[in-house]
Design an enzyme around this catalytic site. Structure first.
Site, PDB file in Angstrom:
ATOM      1  N   GLY A 206      24.361 -89.263  40.474  1.00  0.00           N
ATOM      2  CA  GLY A 206      25.316 -90.364  40.010  1.00  0.00           C
ATOM      3  C   GLY A 206      25.331 -91.462  40.619  1.00  0.00           C
ATOM      4  O   GLY A 206      24.229 -91.940  41.269  1.00  0.00           O
ATOM      5  N   SER A 207      26.524 -92.165  40.662  1.00  0.00           N
ATOM      6  CA  SER A 207      26.703 -93.496  41.207  1.00  0.00           C
ATOM      7  C   SER A 207      26.557 -93.549  42.678  1.00  0.00           C
ATOM      8  O   SER A 207      27.188 -92.469  43.328  1.00  0.00           O
ATOM      9  CB  SER A 207      27.797 -94.314  40.484  1.00  0.00           C
ATOM     10  OG  SER A 207      29.105 -93.543  41.284  1.00  0.00           O
TER      11      SER A 207
ATOM     12  N   GLY B 214      28.499 -90.865  45.198  1.00  0.00           N
ATOM     13  CA  GLY B 214      27.825 -90.289  46.298  1.00  0.00           C
ATOM     14  C   GLY B 214      28.498 -90.343  47.611  1.00  0.00           C
ATOM     15  O   GLY B 214      28.375 -89.449  48.410  1.00  0.00           O
TER      16      GLY B 214
ATOM     17  N   GLU C 128      21.309 -87.905  44.853  1.00  0.00           N
ATOM     18  CA  GLU C 128      20.219 -88.780  44.122  1.00  0.00           C
ATOM     19  C   GLU C 128      21.317 -89.754  43.360  1.00  0.00           C
ATOM     20  O   GLU C 128      21.900 -89.591  42.196  1.00  0.00           O
ATOM     21  CB  GLU C 128      19.741 -87.866  43.054  1.00  0.00           C
ATOM     22  CG  GLU C 128      18.146 -88.179  42.771  1.00  0.00           C
ATOM     23  CD  GLU C 128      18.251 -88.793  41.236  1.00  0.00           C
ATOM     24  OE1 GLU C 128      18.201 -90.016  41.429  1.00  0.00           O
ATOM     25  OE2 GLU C 128      18.345 -88.059  40.246  1.00  0.00           O
TER      26      GLU C 128
ATOM     27  N   CYS D 197      17.732 -93.704  36.411  1.00  0.00           N
ATOM     28  CA  CYS D 197      17.756 -93.906  37.619  1.00  0.00           C
ATOM     29  C   CYS D 197      16.541 -94.747  38.170  1.00  0.00           C
ATOM     30  O   CYS D 197      16.465 -95.500  38.948  1.00  0.00           O
ATOM     31  CB  CYS D 197      18.392 -93.012  38.681  1.00  0.00           C
ATOM     32  SG  CYS D 197      17.427 -91.470  38.543  1.00  0.00           S
TER      33      CYS D 197
HETATM   34  C1  UN1 Z   1      17.331 -89.825  36.567  1.00  0.00           C
HETATM   35  O1  UN1 Z   1      17.108 -90.801  35.764  1.00  0.00           O
HETATM   36  O2  UN1 Z   1      18.381 -89.485  37.180  1.00  0.00           O
HETATM   37  O3  UN1 Z   1      11.545 -89.954  36.710  1.00  0.00           O
HETATM   38  C2  UN1 Z   1      16.197 -88.853  36.431  1.00  0.00           C
HETATM   39  C3  UN1 Z   1      12.128 -90.154  35.525  1.00  0.00           C
HETATM   40  C4  UN1 Z   1      12.762 -88.869  35.010  1.00  0.00           C
HETATM   41  C5  UN1 Z   1      13.920 -88.368  35.786  1.00  0.00           C
HETATM   42  C6  UN1 Z   1      14.927 -89.495  36.050  1.00  0.00           C
HETATM   43  N1  UN1 Z   1      11.480 -87.932  35.388  1.00  0.00           N
HETATM   44  O4  UN1 Z   1      12.277 -91.371  35.151  1.00  0.00           O
END
Ligand code: UN1
Length: 517
Positions: A244-245, A249, A266, A300
């Site tokens: 998340g953000s 985190g 993450e 992300c």
């Molecule tokens: C995410 O955005 O939290 O690499 C995960 C990627 C994907 C997973 C993203 N396999 O874009």
């Protein structure tokens, strides 16, 4: 919307309600509070899910703990067999799960199905892994001694996931943790509760068919400040894996650290791609479009910054602007659509805020920049994919706005590009386009990209599950999915065995030679 899950008796819509707590049984209290799942496509109600109460949480964590005592005793390859069956069952439901993700999260259908594929892939990976939870042996300094390490199950693992990958990120954690012998307590995003309920129902089928103890897989639903808080403070949960953000985190890290628990974090990404002057423009164009516009910029790993060598700046920018203008925004179930809606009204507000800041800081909007409000867009949360000619002094380029905004930053030299690239607080994913080996290796070397993921001639998003996934700096340092990320879900034990007749001490210490035994 025709989504077929035989275990849901009722169709989605006004009349659909489902318990949000699972601990072997679906639990629902006397007068529950409900969470509404709203589709970002048109703002319609998909269904309601009950919120986990504190009492239900306590009951669930108790079951997770009890189940752990049994689950940890089952040999890892046998746990792998359960996960294998889950992988097969996810395949059976791939289409339905993919559709539900699209309906609830808003990503286009190929991406919704791709996300289920990611869940299937990690299940397959975990099955193989269940026979490879290996430890090393090394040579003891003492005669007739053996020194080795082994890995044991850790306990109930808390998994907190975000709306943007409502299924796959849970899978990375869950499939690995299960073969490692841990039980799970999953708190999904409050924006995508039904995708979570559906996945758990699929897993429930397999667990029941195999007569597994209740409490191996658990689901709790609620906000970060209620259920998230209970989980992070709970000494019964030795590991919290949270996606998340950065703000979330930092709070999770601090709270779990206070009780000396472990975290896998993450968090935000602000991913950059460097286009050198020898870039294969066609490849780069495809990669940038998928990376920046895919999932409406809500990965992300989304490409947010594009550093372009001045020799190709004009040519590449022109092509990119043309491509951006041809992108079909709209209903993510439509074949022609490349970009669906943002998740909710707040995400649209964040987009608008970033656009205002871009204008204030002297960025030039080359295309996009607007919220789409009329006609078919009226009820959903749609924005235009946006390209900005930026400059390094703008503060907005240092923040992660979860929306399809791409900043172009021109550069002259490789050194300058790398400095620009690394000049953000986040460190998840990165890429360079070049055919020059020296440039590529510089980017991948110790003075190059400072990110957890670094690619050459592909974009920053769409990572495969086989590698460890995660990043540095404010991204949080966690690693999930493939490679040896499994080690974080187990406890390491170093063992020394004396198979001789003497008691030699390490470091050559002589002790007790003066006393009688
Ligand atoms: C995410 O955005 O939290 O690499 C995960 C990627 C994907 C997973 C993203 N396999 O874009």
């Amino acid at each position: 919307m025709d989504i077929h899950f035989p275990m849901f008796e009722k169709p989605f819509g006004e009349g659909f309600t489902h318990p949000g707590t699972f601990n072997g049984q679906w639990v629902i209290g006397g007068k529950p509070d409900y969470l509404e799942s709203i589709s970002p496509i048109d703002g319609s109600l998909i269904g309601r899910v009950s919120l986990t109460t504190e009492i239900e949480y306590e009951e669930t964590i108790h079951k997770a703990r009890e189940a752990f005592l049994a689950w940890r005793k089952i040999p890892a390859p046998k746990r792998g067999e359960i996960v294998r069956q889950m992988g097969l069952r996810f395949r059976d439901y791939k289409e339905s799960l993919g559709k539900l993700i699209t309906l609830e999260m808003g990503k286009i259908l190929p991406e919704g199905e791709g996300e289920v594929q990611e869940l299937i892939d990690i299940a397959d990976f975990a099955v193989g892994l269940s026979r490879q939870l290996y430890g090393m042996t090394t040579h003891s300094e003492r005669p007739h001694h053996r020194l080795y390490e082994q890995w044991h199950p850790l306990g109930p693992v808390g998994i907190i996931t975000a709306f943007n990958f409502p299924v796959a990120v849970f899978g990375w954690n869950a499939m690995i943790a299960l073969v490692c012998g841990d039980t799970l307590i999953w708190k999904p995003s409050s924006k995508t509760p039904l995708s979570a309920v559906a996945v758990v129902r699929v897993m429930e089928e397999v667990l029941k068919e195999n007569e597994m103890p209740e409490g191996v897989v658990n689901l709790v639903i609620g906000s970060g400040s209620t259920i998230g808080e209970l989980m992070t403070r709970d000494p019964e949960i030795p590991l919290i894996s949270a996606t998340g953000s950065v703000r979330m985190g930092k709070y999770v890290a601090k709270t779990v650290a206070e009780r000396l628990g472990r975290t896998i974090l993450e968090l935000g990404g602000n991913n950059g791609v460097i286009l050198m002057e020898d870039t294969d423009m066609e490849l780069a164009l495809q990669a940038v479009l998928f990376g920046a516009v895919g999932t409406a910029g809500q990965r992300c790993t989304t490409i947010r910054r594009l550093m372009v060598h001045e020799a190709i700046l004009e040519n590449f920018t022109d092509r990119l602007v043309r491509a951006y203008k041809s992108i079909q925004v709209g209903d993510p179930f439509e074949k022609r659509t490349l970009m669906g809606p943002l998740i909710d009204a707040d995400a649209v507000r964040q987009f608008e805020k970033a656009i205002a800041q871009i204008e204030k800081e002297g960025g030039k909007i080359l295309t996009g920049g607007k919220v789409l409000k009329s006609g078919d867009y009226a009820k959903g949360f749609y924005v235009e994919p946006t390209l900005v000619m930026a400059h390094p002094d703008m503060s907005v380029i240092k923040q992660e706005t979860f929306a399809p905004i791409l900043y172009i930053l021109p550069f002259k030299t490789l050194e300058e590009a790398i400095v620009l690239h690394n000049a953000v607080p986040q460190g998840l994913s990165s890429a360079m386009f070049t055919k020059n080996l020296l440039h590529a290796e510089t980017f991948l070397g110790p003075e190059g990209s400072d990110c957890g993921i670094a690619n050459i001639n592909i974009g920053t998003s769409g990572a495969e599950i086989g590698g460890a996934f995660g990043g540095e700096k404010e991204t949080g340092g966690g690693r999930e999915a493939g490679s040896d990320a499994w080690k974080a879900y187990m406890r390491r034990q170093t063992c020394t065995i004396n198979w001789g007749q003497d008691m030699p001490l390490a470091q050559g210490i002589q002790f007790g030679s003066g006393c009688t035994t």
